[in-house]
Design an enzyme around this catalytic site. Structure first.
Site: not given
Length: 465
Positions: A405, A440
């Site tokens: 991210k 994840r």
């Protein structure tokens, strides 16, 4: 509150059927407990039980309700049998408002609540931690203990016995029951999109996608999360048909590869139509970044499909989630907990039992970098805040997805998301040590190694082969 137990036949399917029959009989289910696999009590030479409980409202008075429950037991196949012996279903009234009943056929509160962990754990799930409203307070006053049901539960061991052979929380998925307290599960990301922020365009072709799935599995992924819709900020939204055109060819081929044996497949979608088609073709669970907000029909579909449902926290949609109004928090953990619970409530009222719900606090979705860091370090705070409303919801599995991210790039400088994998290890480690149960990741090898080390640390530094 009604307790449920079963240790004969397909126990999960039996519970699903019992829920439907209770609803058909006029019971409105408002909350579900988690699902517990428990050692048999009293008569010990029999199979392990599944136990849970539901909270709801109904018009029938207690004895009439009891009659309906006995009819449901009979319909499912229960005969009188041995007391405490094997049974396909057992439905017991634990509490009925603040009533105290002592008749030949019914005792409320149930007379053996205080000695049964397999009853108390689901019952406590159905309460709020604060016990502030009238009915919660009256229920606690009905227990045989001055501190109420929480004190009774703690006297039997409370959370310290969860995950032991006596009682385990489990998630029914595929043909198994997952005890997510045993170890952290690794979910590998497989994007089929041309424009995802990390690996857009790499795996659009079936052959490339299959190769990546095999790589994720060889790296240690327990779950492959396959998505054909980009949810990066300002991404163009595909229609369900366009998403399916990308998804179906790859999904069908992945289900054929031998490496998928014993692994799970998750479909990353917010469309009911896509979720339904994916599950029909073999997907085991639904991962919805919107938690039902972008296509509310997905909640009913997930309930009907009887698969685990991941509800993620997000404000707005991918095109608006990073707008300033959606980035304002006074207390990010408290607000994420409150907003996630609102999604849990909708899911339960739509027919998804709590024991099929997984929560994702939504790293990178409608959050600034500082919010992402606070959420990763505040997972236990999120659980505590949720527990003030629903103890059960505070105990469901948490999925954390910090992989590659932007906030990691802001901290560590790599502009290329692929170069953020070392940073991911740190974020995943912090998340697991603060309570994440599923991580994840794009690089399954790094994620799996981080999870193994964290799990060893949780065991007190003892590593077992």
């Amino acid at each position: 509150m009604i307790a449920m137990g079963s240790n004969v036949g397909d126990r999960v399917n039996t519970f699903d059927r019992a829920l439907q029959l209770m609803k058909s009989s006029g019971l409105s289910i408002t909350r579900h407990a988690n699902l517990y696999e428990t050692a048999p009590a009293y008569v010990t030479n029999q199979s392990r039980f599944l136990n849970s409980a539901i909270r709801g409202t109904t018009r029938p008075r207690p004895h009439e309700l009891l009659k309906k429950l006995k009819e449901i037991e009979k319909d499912i196949g229960r005969t009188s049998g041995i007391r405490y012996g094997p049974r396909p279903i057992d439905l017991d009234i634990l509490l009925y408002g603040n009533s105290k009943i002592n008749s030949e056929t019914l005792i409320v509160p149930h007379e053996r609540i205080h000695e049964r962990p397999f009853v108390l754990a689901p019952l406590v799930d159905l309460l709020g931690a604060s016990g502030e409203d009238g009915i919660e307070t009256s229920w606690h006053s009905l227990s045989k203990c001055s501190g109420g049901f929480f004190e009774l539960w703690n006297k039997l061991g409370g959370e310290s016995i969860i995950g032991t052979e006596t009682i385990k929380r489990v998630l029914p998925v595929g043909n198994r029951l997952l005890d997510w307290s045993e170890r952290t599960l690794v979910m590998g990301v497989l994007n089929l999109t041309p424009d995802s922020f990390s690996d857009g365009g790499k795996f659009q072709q079936v052959e490339a996608a299959i190769s990546q799935a095999k790589l994720l599995i060889s790296g240690g992924a327990d779950i492959i999360d396959i998505g054909a819709q980009s949810t990066r900020p300002f991404a163009k939204r595909l229609s369900p048909n366009e998403e399916l055109e990308r998804l179906v060819p790859v999904l069908d081929e992945i289900m054929k590869i031998p490496e998928m044996e014993g692994k799970l497949l998750s479909v990353d979608t917010f469309y009911a139509e896509v979720a339904s088609e994916a599950v029909k073709r073999g997907a085991h669970m639904i991962n919805d970044v919107s938690g039902g907000l972008l296509d509310p029909k997905i909640l009913k579909v997930a309930a009907e499909l009887r698969v685990p449902y991941v509800a993620m926290h997000m404000r707005g949609d991918p095109s608006t989630m990073q707008n300033e109004p959606n980035l304002h928090y006074d207390d990010v953990c408290k607000e994420v907990a409150s907003e996630l619970y609102a999604q849990v409530r909708e899911a339960e009222l739509s027919g998804i039992p709590l024991w099929r719900i997984v929560l994702d606090p939504g790293i990178g979705f409608s959050k600034k970098s500082k919010h992402n860091l606070e959420v990763i370090m505040g997972l236990e705070s999120i659980r505590r805040e949720m527990g003030k409303i629903s103890i059960g919801a505070s105990h469901v599995p948490i999925l954390l997805g910090p992989s590659r991210k932007r906030f990691l790039g802001e901290i560590c400088n790599p502009a290329n998301p692929v170069e953020r994998d070392a940073a991911i290890v740190a974020a995943v480690t912090a998340g697991i040590l603060n309570g994440a149960n599923i991580v994840r990741v794009h690089n399954a090898g790094y994620g799996a190694d981080a999870a193994k080390v964290c799990d060893a640390l949780h065991k007190g530094g003892r590593w077992e082969d």
